[in-house]
Design an enzyme around this catalytic site. Structure first.
Site, PDB file in Angstrom:
ATOM      1  N   CYS A   1       0.929  -1.215   0.068  1.00 46.44           N
ATOM      2  CA  CYS A   1      -0.024   0.050   0.057  1.00 46.44           C
ATOM      3  C   CYS A   1       0.945   1.270   0.076  1.00 46.44           C
ATOM      4  CB  CYS A   1      -0.992  -0.167   0.963  1.00 46.44           C
ATOM      5  SG  CYS A   1      -0.341   0.211   2.880  1.00 46.44           S
TER       6      CYS A   1
ATOM      7  N   ASN B   1       2.547   1.550   4.160  1.00 47.44           N
ATOM      8  CA  ASN B   1       2.591   0.130   4.782  1.00 47.44           C
ATOM      9  C   ASN B   1       2.437   0.382   6.336  1.00 47.44           C
ATOM     10  OD1 ASN B   1       5.615  -1.992   5.417  1.00 47.44           O
ATOM     11  ND2 ASN B   1       3.547  -2.364   4.829  1.00 47.44           N
TER      12      ASN B   1
ATOM     13  N   CYS C   1      -1.201   0.737   7.268  1.00 51.22           N
ATOM     14  CA  CYS C   1      -2.757   0.358   7.432  1.00 51.22           C
ATOM     15  C   CYS C   1      -3.153  -0.641   6.679  1.00 51.22           C
ATOM     16  CB  CYS C   1      -3.670   1.614   7.081  1.00 51.22           C
ATOM     17  SG  CYS C   1      -3.528   3.092   8.117  1.00 51.22           S
ATOM     18  N   ARG C   2      -3.282  -0.792   5.385  1.00 49.69           N
ATOM     19  CA  ARG C   2      -3.816  -1.894   4.460  1.00 49.69           C
ATOM     20  C   ARG C   2      -2.781  -2.854   4.390  1.00 49.69           C
ATOM     21  NH1 ARG C   2      -5.330   1.882  -0.375  1.00 49.69           N
ATOM     22  NH2 ARG C   2      -3.293   2.935   0.355  1.00 49.69           N
ATOM     23  N   SER C   3      -1.787  -2.803   3.917  1.00 52.23           N
ATOM     24  CA  SER C   3      -0.781  -4.067   3.606  1.00 52.23           C
ATOM     25  C   SER C   3      -0.425  -4.781   4.969  1.00 52.23           C
ATOM     26  CB  SER C   3       0.322  -3.542   2.766  1.00 52.23           C
ATOM     27  OG  SER C   3       1.254  -2.386   3.336  1.00 52.23           O
TER      28      SER C   3
ATOM     29  N   ASP D   1      -8.047   3.741   1.588  1.00 58.22           N
ATOM     30  CA  ASP D   1      -7.111   3.998   2.509  1.00 58.22           C
ATOM     31  C   ASP D   1      -8.082   4.510   4.023  1.00 58.22           C
ATOM     32  OD1 ASP D   1      -5.133   4.748   4.517  1.00 58.22           O
ATOM     33  OD2 ASP D   1      -4.040   5.584   2.858  1.00 58.22           O
TER      34      ASP D   1
END
Length: 153
Positions: free
Chosen positions: A7, A10, A12-14, A121
């Protein structure tokens, strides 16, 4: 097999995608990591809200640290999943050849084939954004894990 989740920052999402997929595959056969295209948060823990939503789902991501995606990741990983179109384009720009490009995929295409949907995000949103992102990533990682587990048979 080695899989990289990517993301922007690096945090939150990934990291969530990394933790979720790790929880669904055999770590002896599958290595999962994550990175960000920006490097803004290099060395930092995942966002507290990501840690919290993962923990509520029995996944511990507190050992993860943010790192920036580097061109060598193409050599080190078999699959590279991006969270949105912007990250996809940024990663493709770093590729040297068609083989590298073939490794890069948008993660929600696993749940919604060929739709090129983005994982939003959740950084500037509330806790519900993190819950929704967790569910999206959980669904996609379930598909990825089932493919990996079928291939392992």
């Amino acid at each position: 097999m080695k899989i990289l989740m990517v993301c922007l920052g690096n945090i939150c999402r990934s990291p969530l995608a990394e933790g979720i997929l790790q929880s669904k595959v055999n770590s002896k056969h599958v290595f999962v990591d994550s990175a960000g295209t920006s490097g803004f948060h290099e060395g930092e823990l995942p966002d507290n809200r990501s840690i919290e939503v993962a923990f509520k789902n029995n996944i511990d991501i507190k050992q993860q640290r943010s790192r920036k995606f580097v061109a060598e990741d193409f050599e080190n990983f078999d699959l590279i999943y991006t969270m949105d179109e912007s990250n996809y384009k940024d990663i493709i720009k770093l590729s040297d050849n068609e083989n590298d490009k073939q490794k890069v995929k948008m993660i929600l295409n696993e749940s919604y084939p060929n739709q090129n949907l983005s994982v939003p995000d959740p950084y500037y949103g509330g806790d519900d954004g993190f819950k929704n992102v967790f569910q999206m990533l959980n669904d996609a990682c379930e598909v990825i894990a089932s493919k990996i587990n079928n291939d392992a048979r």
